[in-house]
Design a protein around this motif. Structure first.
Motif, PDB file in Angstrom:
ATOM      1  N   HIS A 151       0.533   4.173  -2.851  1.00  0.00           N
ATOM      2  CA  HIS A 151       0.280   5.583  -2.561  1.00  0.00           C
ATOM      3  C   HIS A 151       1.304   6.481  -3.241  1.00  0.00           C
ATOM      4  O   HIS A 151       0.944   7.493  -3.869  1.00  0.00           O
ATOM      5  CB  HIS A 151       0.301   5.807  -1.051  1.00  0.00           C
ATOM      6  CG  HIS A 151       0.086   7.235  -0.642  1.00  0.00           C
ATOM      7  ND1 HIS A 151      -1.143   7.837  -0.686  1.00  0.00           N
ATOM      8  CD2 HIS A 151       0.956   8.188  -0.204  1.00  0.00           C
ATOM      9  CE1 HIS A 151      -1.042   9.089  -0.293  1.00  0.00           C
ATOM     10  NE2 HIS A 151       0.226   9.324   0.011  1.00  0.00           N
ATOM     11  N   HIS A 186      -3.193   5.408   6.317  1.00  0.00           N
ATOM     12  CA  HIS A 186      -2.766   6.618   7.004  1.00  0.00           C
ATOM     13  C   HIS A 186      -3.334   6.619   8.417  1.00  0.00           C
ATOM     14  O   HIS A 186      -4.495   6.320   8.638  1.00  0.00           O
ATOM     15  CB  HIS A 186      -3.249   7.863   6.258  1.00  0.00           C
ATOM     16  CG  HIS A 186      -2.732   7.923   4.854  1.00  0.00           C
ATOM     17  ND1 HIS A 186      -1.426   8.174   4.556  1.00  0.00           N
ATOM     18  CD2 HIS A 186      -3.358   7.731   3.662  1.00  0.00           C
ATOM     19  CE1 HIS A 186      -1.261   8.164   3.258  1.00  0.00           C
ATOM     20  NE2 HIS A 186      -2.416   7.891   2.693  1.00  0.00           N
ATOM     21  N   TRP A 189      -8.362   7.231  -5.244  1.00  0.00           N
ATOM     22  CA  TRP A 189      -7.792   7.934  -6.395  1.00  0.00           C
ATOM     23  C   TRP A 189      -8.584   7.679  -7.664  1.00  0.00           C
ATOM     24  O   TRP A 189      -8.093   7.910  -8.774  1.00  0.00           O
ATOM     25  CB  TRP A 189      -6.331   7.534  -6.581  1.00  0.00           C
ATOM     26  CG  TRP A 189      -5.433   8.245  -5.616  1.00  0.00           C
ATOM     27  CD1 TRP A 189      -5.180   7.892  -4.319  1.00  0.00           C
ATOM     28  CD2 TRP A 189      -4.692   9.444  -5.843  1.00  0.00           C
ATOM     29  NE1 TRP A 189      -4.329   8.797  -3.727  1.00  0.00           N
ATOM     30  CE2 TRP A 189      -4.013   9.759  -4.647  1.00  0.00           C
ATOM     31  CE3 TRP A 189      -4.533  10.282  -6.948  1.00  0.00           C
ATOM     32  CZ2 TRP A 189      -3.197  10.876  -4.520  1.00  0.00           C
ATOM     33  CZ3 TRP A 189      -3.712  11.399  -6.817  1.00  0.00           C
ATOM     34  CH2 TRP A 189      -3.057  11.688  -5.627  1.00  0.00           C
ATOM     35  N   PRO A 220       0.804  -1.236   0.000  1.00  0.00           N
ATOM     36  CA  PRO A 220       0.000   0.000   0.000  1.00  0.00           C
ATOM     37  C   PRO A 220       0.832   1.280   0.000  1.00  0.00           C
ATOM     38  O   PRO A 220       0.442   2.266  -0.623  1.00  0.00           O
ATOM     39  CB  PRO A 220      -0.851  -0.115   1.268  1.00  0.00           C
ATOM     40  CG  PRO A 220      -0.134  -1.116   2.124  1.00  0.00           C
ATOM     41  CD  PRO A 220       0.539  -2.060   1.191  1.00  0.00           C
ATOM     42  N   GLU A 221       1.975   1.296   0.684  1.00  0.00           N
ATOM     43  CA  GLU A 221       2.799   2.501   0.697  1.00  0.00           C
ATOM     44  C   GLU A 221       3.327   2.804  -0.697  1.00  0.00           C
ATOM     45  O   GLU A 221       3.362   3.960  -1.124  1.00  0.00           O
ATOM     46  CB  GLU A 221       3.947   2.343   1.689  1.00  0.00           C
ATOM     47  CG  GLU A 221       3.487   2.269   3.139  1.00  0.00           C
ATOM     48  CD  GLU A 221       4.662   2.152   4.102  1.00  0.00           C
ATOM     49  OE1 GLU A 221       5.816   2.129   3.621  1.00  0.00           O
ATOM     50  OE2 GLU A 221       4.425   2.091   5.310  1.00  0.00           O
ATOM     51  N   GLU A 260      -6.596   2.848  -1.174  1.00  0.00           N
ATOM     52  CA  GLU A 260      -5.831   3.841  -1.914  1.00  0.00           C
ATOM     53  C   GLU A 260      -6.344   3.976  -3.342  1.00  0.00           C
ATOM     54  O   GLU A 260      -6.524   5.088  -3.854  1.00  0.00           O
ATOM     55  CB  GLU A 260      -4.348   3.458  -1.936  1.00  0.00           C
ATOM     56  CG  GLU A 260      -3.623   3.663  -0.620  1.00  0.00           C
ATOM     57  CD  GLU A 260      -3.450   5.139  -0.277  1.00  0.00           C
ATOM     58  OE1 GLU A 260      -3.555   5.984  -1.185  1.00  0.00           O
ATOM     59  OE2 GLU A 260      -3.210   5.444   0.900  1.00  0.00           O
ATOM     60  N   MET A 285      -9.349   9.658   4.213  1.00  0.00           N
ATOM     61  CA  MET A 285      -9.294   8.281   4.673  1.00  0.00           C
ATOM     62  C   MET A 285     -10.253   8.052   5.835  1.00  0.00           C
ATOM     63  O   MET A 285     -10.855   6.981   5.957  1.00  0.00           O
ATOM     64  CB  MET A 285      -7.859   7.932   5.088  1.00  0.00           C
ATOM     65  CG  MET A 285      -6.839   8.033   3.953  1.00  0.00           C
ATOM     66  SD  MET A 285      -7.273   7.058   2.488  1.00  0.00           S
ATOM     67  CE  MET A 285      -7.032   5.397   3.113  1.00  0.00           C
ATOM     68  N   ASP A 319      -5.863  -2.252   2.260  1.00  0.00           N
ATOM     69  CA  ASP A 319      -5.184  -0.959   2.213  1.00  0.00           C
ATOM     70  C   ASP A 319      -4.941  -0.515   0.776  1.00  0.00           C
ATOM     71  O   ASP A 319      -5.097   0.665   0.451  1.00  0.00           O
ATOM     72  CB  ASP A 319      -3.849  -1.036   2.965  1.00  0.00           C
ATOM     73  CG  ASP A 319      -4.040  -1.012   4.473  1.00  0.00           C
ATOM     74  OD1 ASP A 319      -5.052  -0.451   4.917  1.00  0.00           O
ATOM     75  OD2 ASP A 319      -3.192  -1.560   5.195  1.00  0.00           O
ATOM     76  N   CYS A 320      -4.541  -1.447  -0.085  1.00  0.00           N
ATOM     77  CA  CYS A 320      -4.339  -1.104  -1.494  1.00  0.00           C
ATOM     78  C   CYS A 320      -5.661  -0.716  -2.152  1.00  0.00           C
ATOM     79  O   CYS A 320      -5.716   0.231  -2.946  1.00  0.00           O
ATOM     80  CB  CYS A 320      -3.702  -2.272  -2.244  1.00  0.00           C
ATOM     81  SG  CYS A 320      -1.974  -2.584  -1.813  1.00  0.00           S
ATOM     82  N   GLU A 347      -5.750  14.458   3.199  1.00  0.00           N
ATOM     83  CA  GLU A 347      -5.654  13.010   2.999  1.00  0.00           C
ATOM     84  C   GLU A 347      -6.156  12.255   4.224  1.00  0.00           C
ATOM     85  O   GLU A 347      -6.847  11.236   4.101  1.00  0.00           O
ATOM     86  CB  GLU A 347      -4.205  12.616   2.690  1.00  0.00           C
ATOM     87  CG  GLU A 347      -3.764  12.979   1.275  1.00  0.00           C
ATOM     88  CD  GLU A 347      -2.357  12.529   0.993  1.00  0.00           C
ATOM     89  OE1 GLU A 347      -1.642  12.178   1.953  1.00  0.00           O
ATOM     90  OE2 GLU A 347      -1.963  12.528  -0.189  1.00  0.00           O
TER      91      GLU A 347
END
Length: 447
Positions: free
Chosen positions: A175, A303, A217, A171-172, A213, A280, A209-210, A276
């Motif tokens: 992002h 986040h 978006w 996920p990071e 994100e 979230m 988490d993915c 952000e």
């Protein structure tokens, strides 16, 4: 002569071992005796000493080798550069050093046709990924290829770095790539099931988490792969129940980060972080409603919610948002100076999903004075209001709050933000349904 020939393989092996374990003195001693060993490679993989140093994070040895004018783009058997191996193993110091001496970012290996960006995204090394992307802004790659094209570079099977990060539950990295212009709805070629988007691959991998994100978006939940499946069907097939619940087309639409808006993309880091976090948090409330009554529990978003305190102290009553009267004003419209909380700012900017075919969206307007919002900054809390509030207690606090409400309602058009208040909670914004989709249909993934 015979003795010299017999000792040479021993010296080579000793050099590679010294580089691997970071014995700088031994490396310098061996190279001083026989400088030609600098160009030797291992027998099978054809790793050079620079490959071994980069893969093992031996930054001191790597620096010494580069000082000897070693080619930073030397290739091994699979046409992998030292930069690729450093990104693969997450050796950030080596990545930075290689970038500093001008290592080529745009090299493709012979295994899968991947670049160093693919390696960093696949193995989840977000610091290396960020370093590579930052370097690309000022490198010849941005001039010759174009930065956007580099971020969305495809490997031999049509997978972008975003596809790999989503599939591998990173996920990071997802992002970072999205922030830097990765195409959220790009389709693969032969990677996974042909025609898969990052959302399909995240659904298959089961990464909430993915998915958060990607949805934030603007990922399309209705996009079909070459087999006709939407991400919801992929999640069901692989028994990812919580992911399927979020991807169900009949569930409410998530709040979407308005990336096409110029003033959003140019936010300073502090204001962007506040928005952000609010986005979230809003989507997490949506998830709670979707997963309520099911056997699934939604983990915390990527986040953290640090700084998103629901309780408001008496000292901040005079700075309450005059739209919702619940949150503290944290965002300020730079041109006119009016302030709102991050949640209401998102309601202004994100309640409509951006149209991917539209090149430019009209910026929203300030709900108080109707002027176009050109830039947002972090609001500054007035110290004199806090001091007065602490001295006079709750009575003065309520007076300040009422005076602030009347000041914003009068002379600035109260009808400007009645529509915003009528929208209610974030979880109710932009919801749509498309009926039920049969879950009994069997689908088979292609390798």
């Amino acid at each position: 002569m015979g003795q010299g020939l017999s000792c040479r393989p021993s010296h080579e092996h000793g050099l590679f071992t010294a580089v691997q374990f970071g014995d700088l003195d031994a490396v310098e001693l061996i190279l001083e005796r026989d400088p030609t060993l600098l160009n030797q490679t291992t027998v099978y993989d054809r790793h050079s000493v620079l490959h071994i140093a980069a893969a093992n994070g031996q930054i001191e040895i790597l620096s010494k080798l580069l000082e000897r004018s070693v080619n930073p783009d030397v290739l091994n058997r699979h046409k992998q550069s030292p930069l690729m191996l450093a990104a693969m193993h997450g050796k950030i110091s080596c990545v930075q050093k290689l970038l500093e001496v001008g290592a080529n970012l745009l090299m493709f290996d012979s295994l899968n046709g991947r670049t160093c960006l693919h390696y960093a995204a696949y193995y989840g090394h977000s610091d290396c990924l960020q370093a590579l992307i930052s370097s690309a802004h000022s490198s010849p790659v941005a001039v010759s290829w174009g930065f956007a094209r580099f971020v969305n570079v495809r490997d031999g099977r049509g997978a972008t770095p975003l596809h790999l990060a989503a599939r591998q539950r990173r996920p990071e990295c997802v992002h970072i790539l999205l922030v830097n212009g990765a195409l959220v709805c790009a389709s693969t070629g032969g990677y996974g099931c042909p025609g898969s988007t990052p959302l399909h691959l995240a659904a298959r991998g089961g990464s909430l988490d993915c998915i958060r994100e990607l949805l934030a978006w603007g990922a399309d939940r209705y996009h079909r792969d070459s087999s006709g499946r939407i991400p919801y069907m992929v999640a069901l097939k692989h028994k990812q129940g919580a992911c399927a619940a979020l991807l169900n087309p009949s569930s409410a639409e998530p709040i979407v980060w308005p990336s096409p808006l110029k003033f959003i993309s140019e936010l300073n880091p502090e204001a962007k972080l506040l928005l952000e976090q609010a986005l979230m948090e809003a989507n997490r409330e949506r998830e709670k409603n979707i997963l309520k009554g099911t056997a699934y529990i939604a983990p915390s978003p990527l986040h953290s919610d640090a700084g998103m305190d629901d309780t408001i102290s008496e000292g901040s009553d005079s700075e309450l948002c005059c739209i919702c009267f619940e949150q503290v004003c944290t965002i300020e419209v730079q041109n006119c100076g009016h302030q709102m909380c991050a949640q209401c700012t998102l309601a202004l900017c994100c309640h409509n999903k951006p149209n991917p075919t539209t090149a430019c969206l009209t910026p929203p307007v300030c709900p108080f004075c109707r002027s176009a919002i050109a830039r947002l900054v972090v609001a500054k809390i007035k110290s004199q209001d806090l001091e007065a509030n602490q001295e006079t207690g709750d009575v003065c606090s309520s007076k300040l709050r009422k005076s602030r409400r009347s000041r914003n309602f009068s002379n600035e058009g109260s009808s400007s933000f009645k529509n915003i208040s009528a929208m209610g909670s974030f979880g109710k914004i932009g919801g749509r349904g498309s009926g039920r989709i049969a879950a009994e249909t069997e689908w088979i993934d292609k390798p």
